[in-house]
Design a protein around this motif. Structure first.
Motif, PDB file in Angstrom:
ATOM      1  N   LYS A  78       3.027   3.502  -5.451  1.00 46.58           N
ATOM      2  CA  LYS A  78       2.924   2.313  -6.265  1.00 46.58           C
ATOM      3  C   LYS A  78       1.815   2.914  -8.322  1.00 46.58           C
ATOM      4  O   LYS A  78       0.632   3.940  -8.035  1.00 46.58           O
ATOM      5  CB  LYS A  78       1.743   1.750  -5.777  1.00 46.58           C
ATOM      6  CG  LYS A  78       0.989   0.424  -6.507  1.00 46.58           C
ATOM      7  CD  LYS A  78       0.624  -0.083  -4.988  1.00 46.58           C
ATOM      8  CE  LYS A  78      -0.499  -1.912  -6.256  1.00 46.58           C
ATOM      9  NZ  LYS A  78      -1.190  -2.612  -5.996  1.00 46.58           N
TER      10      LYS A  78
ATOM     11  N   SER B 267       0.818   3.273   4.496  1.00 46.27           N
ATOM     12  CA  SER B 267       1.141   1.744   4.498  1.00 46.27           C
ATOM     13  C   SER B 267      -0.482   0.899   5.182  1.00 46.27           C
ATOM     14  O   SER B 267      -0.371  -0.105   5.140  1.00 46.27           O
ATOM     15  CB  SER B 267       2.048   1.799   5.587  1.00 46.27           C
ATOM     16  OG  SER B 267       1.612   2.661   6.500  1.00 46.27           O
ATOM     17  N   ASP B 268      -1.562   1.508   4.744  1.00 45.29           N
ATOM     18  CA  ASP B 268      -2.270   1.072   5.621  1.00 45.29           C
ATOM     19  C   ASP B 268      -3.734   1.262   4.542  1.00 45.29           C
ATOM     20  O   ASP B 268      -4.770   0.303   5.000  1.00 45.29           O
ATOM     21  CB  ASP B 268      -3.607   2.257   6.876  1.00 45.29           C
ATOM     22  CG  ASP B 268      -3.611   3.442   6.490  1.00 45.29           C
ATOM     23  OD1 ASP B 268      -3.519   3.925   5.277  1.00 45.29           O
ATOM     24  OD2 ASP B 268      -3.905   3.994   7.100  1.00 45.29           O
ATOM     25  N   GLY B 269      -2.606   1.226   2.770  1.00 48.51           N
ATOM     26  CA  GLY B 269      -3.950   0.904   1.802  1.00 48.51           C
ATOM     27  C   GLY B 269      -4.355   2.098   1.308  1.00 48.51           C
ATOM     28  O   GLY B 269      -5.784   2.043   0.531  1.00 48.51           O
ATOM     29  N   SER B 270      -4.439   3.474   1.840  1.00 45.87           N
ATOM     30  CA  SER B 270      -5.356   4.001   1.837  1.00 45.87           C
ATOM     31  C   SER B 270      -4.712   5.424   0.720  1.00 45.87           C
ATOM     32  O   SER B 270      -3.353   5.304   1.057  1.00 45.87           O
ATOM     33  CB  SER B 270      -5.955   5.269   2.526  1.00 45.87           C
ATOM     34  OG  SER B 270      -6.932   4.194   3.764  1.00 45.87           O
ATOM     35  N   GLN B 271      -5.182   5.455  -0.543  1.00 45.69           N
ATOM     36  CA  GLN B 271      -4.679   6.362  -1.283  1.00 45.69           C
ATOM     37  C   GLN B 271      -4.403   8.094  -0.600  1.00 45.69           C
ATOM     38  O   GLN B 271      -5.386   8.158   0.352  1.00 45.69           O
ATOM     39  CB  GLN B 271      -5.515   7.112  -2.790  1.00 45.69           C
ATOM     40  CG  GLN B 271      -4.687   7.816  -4.012  1.00 45.69           C
ATOM     41  CD  GLN B 271      -5.353   7.808  -5.235  1.00 45.69           C
ATOM     42  OE1 GLN B 271      -6.363   6.620  -5.086  1.00 45.69           O
ATOM     43  NE2 GLN B 271      -4.928   8.247  -5.951  1.00 45.69           N
TER      44      GLN B 271
ATOM     45  N   SER C 135      -8.649   1.801  -2.994  1.00 46.52           N
ATOM     46  CA  SER C 135      -7.477   1.417  -2.193  1.00 46.52           C
ATOM     47  C   SER C 135      -6.227   0.838  -2.841  1.00 46.52           C
ATOM     48  O   SER C 135      -6.250   0.524  -3.809  1.00 46.52           O
ATOM     49  CB  SER C 135      -7.813   0.347  -1.581  1.00 46.52           C
ATOM     50  OG  SER C 135      -8.391  -0.752  -2.224  1.00 46.52           O
ATOM     51  N   MET C 136      -4.799   0.771  -1.978  1.00 46.85           N
ATOM     52  CA  MET C 136      -3.772   0.338  -2.743  1.00 46.85           C
ATOM     53  C   MET C 136      -3.957  -1.925  -2.942  1.00 46.85           C
ATOM     54  O   MET C 136      -3.735  -1.948  -4.527  1.00 46.85           O
ATOM     55  CB  MET C 136      -3.020   0.304  -1.759  1.00 46.85           C
ATOM     56  CG  MET C 136      -1.481  -0.242  -2.049  1.00 46.85           C
ATOM     57  SD  MET C 136      -0.055   0.120  -1.264  1.00 46.85           S
ATOM     58  CE  MET C 136      -0.206  -0.571   0.527  1.00 46.85           C
ATOM     59  N   SER C 137      -4.668  -2.122  -2.390  1.00 49.67           N
ATOM     60  CA  SER C 137      -4.981  -3.348  -2.593  1.00 49.67           C
ATOM     61  C   SER C 137      -5.513  -3.801  -3.876  1.00 49.67           C
ATOM     62  O   SER C 137      -5.637  -4.252  -4.912  1.00 49.67           O
ATOM     63  CB  SER C 137      -5.914  -4.395  -2.012  1.00 49.67           C
ATOM     64  OG  SER C 137      -7.082  -3.641  -1.356  1.00 49.67           O
ATOM     65  N   ALA C 138      -7.080  -2.922  -4.086  1.00 50.90           N
ATOM     66  CA  ALA C 138      -7.677  -3.068  -5.615  1.00 50.90           C
ATOM     67  C   ALA C 138      -7.107  -1.944  -6.692  1.00 50.90           C
ATOM     68  O   ALA C 138      -7.791  -2.080  -8.186  1.00 50.90           O
ATOM     69  CB  ALA C 138      -9.372  -1.541  -4.905  1.00 50.90           C
ATOM     70  N   TYR C 139      -6.108  -1.627  -6.746  1.00 49.65           N
ATOM     71  CA  TYR C 139      -4.636  -0.580  -7.462  1.00 49.65           C
ATOM     72  C   TYR C 139      -4.441  -1.331  -8.168  1.00 49.65           C
ATOM     73  O   TYR C 139      -3.410  -2.582  -8.102  1.00 49.65           O
ATOM     74  CB  TYR C 139      -4.373   0.364  -7.434  1.00 49.65           C
ATOM     75  CG  TYR C 139      -4.220   0.908  -7.906  1.00 49.65           C
ATOM     76  CD1 TYR C 139      -4.319   1.999  -9.244  1.00 49.65           C
ATOM     77  CD2 TYR C 139      -2.227   1.266  -8.083  1.00 49.65           C
ATOM     78  CE1 TYR C 139      -3.894   2.928 -10.049  1.00 49.65           C
ATOM     79  CE2 TYR C 139      -1.722   1.995  -8.391  1.00 49.65           C
ATOM     80  CZ  TYR C 139      -2.739   2.309 -10.021  1.00 49.65           C
ATOM     81  OH  TYR C 139      -1.857   3.315 -10.733  1.00 49.65           O
ATOM     82  N   SER C 140      -4.491  -2.093  -9.551  1.00 49.68           N
ATOM     83  CA  SER C 140      -3.209  -2.819 -10.106  1.00 49.68           C
ATOM     84  C   SER C 140      -2.621  -1.302 -11.653  1.00 49.68           C
ATOM     85  O   SER C 140      -3.615  -1.117 -12.584  1.00 49.68           O
ATOM     86  CB  SER C 140      -4.085  -4.125 -11.527  1.00 49.68           C
ATOM     87  OG  SER C 140      -4.702  -4.629 -10.026  1.00 49.68           O
TER      88      SER C 140
END
Length: 461
Positions: free
Chosen positions: A28, A35-39, A342-347
């Protein structure tokens, strides 16, 4: 046993398999995530025991995976695999140890040649067959469509063929409905190609034509060096605004000895961990090139055969760490645990780089030229002249040097070998003379169902 009991047993097996499976890797923006959202940061080793597929040797994989876990590795790189072999045992052993596989999809006869590049149907089918064989394994992290194909500025004419291979394998992956396993390229660290190749493989407005990641084989940090004096600061500058993941697909200078692996503190520390996604150390097994982290036994005569001996080195058995190199690397990795974001916090905010312009002798591709199709050629129009590269009618005849002849030196070359690298002006680079093996499988549930004899009816799941 009644059907309800069989069904319950199958569901239990499925649940166990789901719990045991590793989270998958995806790209990303400029980072890798599970897939659990960790870098995800790579701590890997190059793994090729012989010219044969190392991921088809289940017992050996179990022995090696156990010691790699002790080392702190979470990844292996495999250079050549047999897609017709069974890889279940090896991929399971590495999965159980928390280890992912990064796999080269080309073969001894299908890699892209720098001087006479080609992207043909035979190559397409060979690359696709490796993806077919491995896509079901959760611990397959990525595929390489080439390794050190470009080694001079003049060989940049091959870059559109590398990019075409990545484009077509990404399209193949998507057309088959496979998960989005990242597909990228492993580059030689050549001063004349920096940063043109890196930017070219990611450039353009059509992301389907760009590689999913860019990896670098770099041997610039040797002995008592630093981030500033090793040349790593310039690698970091070139990658600081890169829009796709970048990592070291080979590193670990071995002169002078012992190998201290101090560069890991830079790669996995604050100097680089916001930009780079880790490193793969060259290599697991000790052989003539003297890069090994382990050995399987005493050396033998170069012509000795039998008992797993090839070119004077035993290549099977219980791995024994080479001191102090193994411990030096293990100690670094134990203290280097970047968490990233975290993947969710990364834009992601970085845009694709500009495609490099034609520069005679350094970069002989003009901007974002149309890529070749399978069996076709691309047309590169320079600022003052026009040049046309033509497809070669026959499949490549030369092959990468076998594992038994890999040199591991900074200036050695192999005639006709796309992996031959020249030493870079910043002190790095290495002629990489090796192409090796890989594996894959579907899992225990299918085997359980077969064993219970209930696969003859309708598919109910």
């Amino acid at each position: 046993m009644g059907f309800s009991a069989l069904l319950l047993l199958c569901l239990v097996a499925l649940a166990i398999h789901a719990v045991a499976a590793l989270p998958t890797i995806q790209a990303k923006g400029s980072k890798l995530f599970t897939s659990d959202g960790s870098q995800f940061y790579i701590k890997g080793v190059a793994y090729q025991l012989t010219n044969d597929d190392p991921l088809a040797q289940g017992n050996q994989c179990q022995l090696d995976a156990a010691l790699m876990k002790t080392l702190g590795a979470n990844s292996i790189r495999v250079y050549h695999v047999d897609p017709t072999a069974n890889h279940d045992a090896c991929m399971s052993a590495f999965s159980d140890a928390g280890i992912y596989a990064w796999i080269d999809v080309d073969t001894f006869s299908t890699y892209i040649l720098a001087e006479n590049p080609e992207w043909n149907e035979t190559m397409y089918n060979a690359y696709a067959s490796v993806i077919d064989a491995f896509h079901n394994y959760d611990n397959v992290a990525g595929f390489y469509v080439g390794n050190e194909v470009l080694t001079t500025g003049a060989s940049s004419i091959a870059a559109p063929y590398v990019k075409a291979a990545a484009r077509d394998m990404k399209a193949y992956r998507n057309s088959k409905g496979y998960r989005t396993i990242p597909i990228g390229y492993s580059a030689a660290d050549i001063a004349d190609l920096r940063p043109n190749l890196q930017n070219y493989l990611a450039c353009g407005s059509n992301s389907s034509e760009a590689v999913d990641f860019y990896a670098l084989n770099a041997y610039e940090w040797c002995g008592q060096s630093t981030f500033d004096t090793s040349g790593y600061q310039f690698l970091q500058q070139n990658a600081s605004d890169y829009n796709i993941p970048i990592y070291f697909s080979e590193t670990g200078c071995q002169t002078p000895k012992p190998r201290t692996f101090d560069d890991q503190a830079a790669i996995l520390g604050p100097d680089m961990d916001d930009t780079w996604s880790g490193a793969i150390i060259y290599e697991w097994i000790e052989e003539t090139n003297d890069y090994g982290l382990i050995s399987y036994g005493p050396t033998a005569a170069p012509t000795a055969t039998g008992n797993g001996v090839v070119a004077g080195y035993t290549r099977t058995g219980t791995p024994t760490p080479i001191s102090p190199d193994f411990d030096n690397l293990s100690n670094h990795w134990a203290t280097l645990t970047p968490t990233g974001i975290s993947m969710s916090a990364y834009s992601p905010s970085a845009s694709a780089p500009s495609c490099p312009a034609f520069t005679s002798g350094l970069w002989e591709v003009s901007g974002d030229v149309p890529l070749p199709t399978v069996g076709g050629a691309y047309h590169s129009v320079a600022a003052t002249s026009s040049a046309t590269t033509t497809a070669v009618s026959a499949a490549p005849q030369s092959s990468h040097a076998a594992v038994s002849t890999s040199s591991g030196t900074s200036s050695a070359t192999t005639s006709g070998d796309a992996a031959a690298a020249t030493a870079s002006s910043s002190g790095g680079g290495r002629a990489y003379n090796q192409w090796m093996a890989l594996g894959g499988g579907v899992g225990g549930l299918l085997g359980l169902l077969l064993a219970l004899g209930i696969m003859g009816g309708a598919v109910w799941w």
